[in-house]
Design an enzyme around this catalytic site. Structure first.
Site, mmCIF file in Angstrom:
data_model
loop_
_atom_site.group_PDB
_atom_site.id
_atom_site.type_symbol
_atom_site.label_atom_id
_atom_site.label_comp_id
_atom_site.label_asym_id
_atom_site.label_seq_id
_atom_site.Cartn_x
_atom_site.Cartn_y
_atom_site.Cartn_z
ATOM 1 N N ASN A 118 -11.036 -2.505 -4.902
ATOM 2 C CA ASN A 118 -10.256 -1.544 -5.706
ATOM 3 C C ASN A 118 -10.905 -1.210 -7.058
ATOM 4 O O ASN A 118 -10.489 -0.258 -7.724
ATOM 5 C CB ASN A 118 -8.818 -2.041 -5.926
ATOM 6 C CG ASN A 118 -7.951 -1.934 -4.686
ATOM 7 O OD1 ASN A 118 -7.055 -2.742 -4.458
ATOM 8 N ND2 ASN A 118 -8.191 -0.921 -3.843
ATOM 9 N N ASP A 153 0.821 -1.218 0.000
ATOM 10 C CA ASP A 153 0.000 0.000 0.000
ATOM 11 C C ASP A 153 0.853 1.267 0.000
ATOM 12 O O ASP A 153 1.961 1.277 0.535
ATOM 13 C CB ASP A 153 -0.912 -0.015 1.237
ATOM 14 C CG ASP A 153 -2.028 1.004 1.126
ATOM 15 O OD1 ASP A 153 -2.362 1.406 -0.005
ATOM 16 O OD2 ASP A 153 -2.557 1.401 2.185
ATOM 17 N N GLY A 154 0.296 2.319 -0.586
ATOM 18 C CA GLY A 154 0.946 3.632 -0.545
ATOM 19 C C GLY A 154 1.461 4.117 -1.890
ATOM 20 O O GLY A 154 2.077 5.190 -1.971
ATOM 21 N N ASN A 155 1.186 3.377 -2.949
ATOM 22 C CA ASN A 155 1.660 3.783 -4.282
ATOM 23 C C ASN A 155 1.114 5.149 -4.704
ATOM 24 O O ASN A 155 1.841 5.985 -5.237
ATOM 25 C CB ASN A 155 1.207 2.768 -5.347
ATOM 26 C CG ASN A 155 1.835 1.414 -5.164
ATOM 27 O OD1 ASN A 155 2.787 1.270 -4.409
ATOM 28 N ND2 ASN A 155 1.295 0.414 -5.837
ATOM 29 N N TRP A 194 2.632 8.048 -2.748
ATOM 30 C CA TRP A 194 4.038 8.208 -3.159
ATOM 31 C C TRP A 194 4.097 9.077 -4.414
ATOM 32 O O TRP A 194 4.922 9.991 -4.519
ATOM 33 C CB TRP A 194 4.645 6.826 -3.427
ATOM 34 C CG TRP A 194 6.093 6.829 -3.807
ATOM 35 C CD1 TRP A 194 7.152 6.714 -2.958
ATOM 36 C CD2 TRP A 194 6.640 6.957 -5.128
ATOM 37 N NE1 TRP A 194 8.335 6.763 -3.676
ATOM 38 C CE2 TRP A 194 8.046 6.908 -5.003
ATOM 39 C CE3 TRP A 194 6.078 7.101 -6.397
ATOM 40 C CZ2 TRP A 194 8.900 7.004 -6.102
ATOM 41 C CZ3 TRP A 194 6.927 7.196 -7.498
ATOM 42 C CH2 TRP A 194 8.326 7.148 -7.341
ATOM 43 N N SER A 231 -7.840 -4.222 5.596
ATOM 44 C CA SER A 231 -8.504 -3.974 4.304
ATOM 45 C C SER A 231 -8.868 -5.285 3.586
ATOM 46 O O SER A 231 -8.604 -5.443 2.388
ATOM 47 C CB SER A 231 -7.630 -3.086 3.407
ATOM 48 O OG SER A 231 -7.319 -1.874 4.065
ATOM 49 N N THR A 274 -10.911 -6.726 -3.942
ATOM 50 C CA THR A 274 -12.270 -6.742 -4.509
ATOM 51 C C THR A 274 -12.891 -5.347 -4.440
ATOM 52 O O THR A 274 -13.845 -5.064 -5.165
ATOM 53 C CB THR A 274 -13.172 -7.741 -3.739
ATOM 54 O OG1 THR A 274 -12.966 -7.567 -2.335
ATOM 55 C CG2 THR A 274 -12.859 -9.183 -4.110
HETATM 56 C C1 IPE Z 1 -1.723 0.196 -3.230
HETATM 57 O O1 IPE Z 1 -1.469 1.561 -3.272
HETATM 58 C C2 IPE Z 1 -2.021 -0.399 -4.579
HETATM 59 C C3 IPE Z 1 -3.437 -0.757 -4.763
HETATM 60 C C4 IPE Z 1 -4.371 -0.654 -3.865
HETATM 61 C C5 IPE Z 1 -3.824 -1.269 -6.057
HETATM 62 P P1 IPE Z 1 -2.642 2.623 -3.275
HETATM 63 O O2 IPE Z 1 -3.037 2.892 -4.681
HETATM 64 O O3 IPE Z 1 -3.762 2.208 -2.396
HETATM 65 O O4 IPE Z 1 -1.895 3.874 -2.691
HETATM 66 P P2 IPE Z 1 -2.492 4.925 -1.654
HETATM 67 O O5 IPE Z 1 -2.947 4.155 -0.466
HETATM 68 O O6 IPE Z 1 -3.625 5.633 -2.334
HETATM 69 O O7 IPE Z 1 -1.342 5.814 -1.369
HETATM 70 C C1 IPE Z 2 -5.382 -2.524 0.226
HETATM 71 O O1 IPE Z 2 -5.081 -1.190 0.051
HETATM 72 C C2 IPE Z 2 -5.351 -3.246 -1.096
HETATM 73 C C3 IPE Z 2 -4.048 -3.356 -1.736
HETATM 74 C C4 IPE Z 2 -2.923 -2.903 -1.285
HETATM 75 C C5 IPE Z 2 -4.038 -4.059 -2.983
HETATM 76 P P1 IPE Z 2 -6.212 -0.088 -0.138
HETATM 77 O O2 IPE Z 2 -5.513 1.180 -0.389
HETATM 78 O O3 IPE Z 2 -7.198 -0.536 -1.150
HETATM 79 O O4 IPE Z 2 -6.922 -0.091 1.279
HETATM 80 P P2 IPE Z 2 -7.730 1.056 2.019
HETATM 81 O O5 IPE Z 2 -8.749 1.590 1.065
HETATM 82 O O6 IPE Z 2 -6.747 2.103 2.427
HETATM 83 O O7 IPE Z 2 -8.327 0.383 3.210
HETATM 84 MG MG MG Z 3 -4.076 2.476 -0.429
#
Ligand code: IPE
Ligand code: IPE
Ligand code: MG
Length: 246
Positions: free
Chosen positions: A71, A22-24, A27, A201, A69
């Protein structure tokens, strides 16, 4: 496994690590880039961390959360880029799995994916199934939700009962777990979540019953092998009681 890493991790070095990547998005946003740029760097980072976990830490199973599921709620463009990245890296990985002693398996409901992605996933399964079972197994969670996994398993079990293959009475935890995507995979000893969020999550809800958790504020694209070492060092200090007394 190199001696010094084994020693650093103590006797409790985990066999199965699971990571919520998480966190892409954050970033990328912090750098004034589109969120999709974060997914690209995040995908590259998975390769680095996966090889480190296999070659240096010596894990036998690495399970990573790539797409939940939930996303699908995101903008179509972002979802499309994530799917393209999965397709791209599966094509790359399929070529090196035998050489690098990796098997790639999937957790999640793949029926909702595009025909193209389904095809490469099926080919990946085929290649993996032909490789020795003692190779490190990377479980990619795509269109995965812990609740969905449990529901799909319950449905399959009910269907087997309706067909007379199973009875409701014989169902126990072990038998039920064989109906899950994680059949044949031991529960993760350690679950790591970067990005500062303190929640699961919908990740591995059944399997996490006695997992140890490691949270860090580092965003997934910045997550380094040093973080893996820190997570394992933290894990090695935990007192795992499983409801008993130590
Ligand atoms: C995780 O990074 C990748 C996926 C959920 C597909 P995020 O896209 O959730 O990155 P943040 O949480 O918005 O920074
Ligand atoms: C969890 O991250 C799913 C993945 C990293 C693939 P999310 O970014 O979707 O989770 P929430 O929305 O912060 O709970
Ligand atoms: Mg996220």
């Amino acid at each position: 496994m190199p001696e010094e890493k084994n020693a650093a991790a103590g006797t409790a070095s985990p066999r199965h690590i699971a990571i919520i990547m998480d966190g892409n998005g954050r970033w990328a946003t912090q750098r004034g880039l589109p969120r999709t740029a974060g997914h690209k760097v995040g995908a590259e980072n998975l390769l680095k961390i996966a090889y480190y976990c296999k070659d240096v830490v010596g894990v036998k199973y690495l399970t990573v959360y790539a797409f939940s599921t939930e996303n699908w709620k995101r903008a179509t463009e972002e979802v499309n880029v994530i799917m393209l990245l999965l397709d791209h890296y599966l094509h790359e990985f399929i070529e090196v799995m035998a050489r690098d002693h990796f098997r790639i398996c999937f957790f999640g409901d793949l029926s909702k994916l595009s025909p193209k992605l389904k095809k490469i996933a099926a080919r990946t399964d085929e290649v993996s199934n032909a490789l020795p079972k003692d190779y490190c197994r990377l479980n990619l969670c795509i269109n995965y939700g812990g609740r969905d996994e449990i529901l799909r398993a319950a449905r399959k079990y009910a269907a087997d009962c309706a067909q007379g293959i199973r009875t409701p009475e014989e169902l126990d935890e072990h038998l039920f777990s064989t109906y899950l995507d994680s059949d044949e995979v031991p529960d993760p000893e350690l679950i790591i979540r970067p990005s500062g969020e303190l929640r699961l999550s919908n990740f591995l809800l059944w399997q996490c019953a006695y997992s140890e958790f490691y949270f860090t504020d580092t965003l997934w694209p910045d997550f380094t092998t040093d973080e893996i070492d820190r997570a394992i060092a933290s894990y090695a200090k935990r007192n795992r009681r499983f409801g008993g007394v130590k």
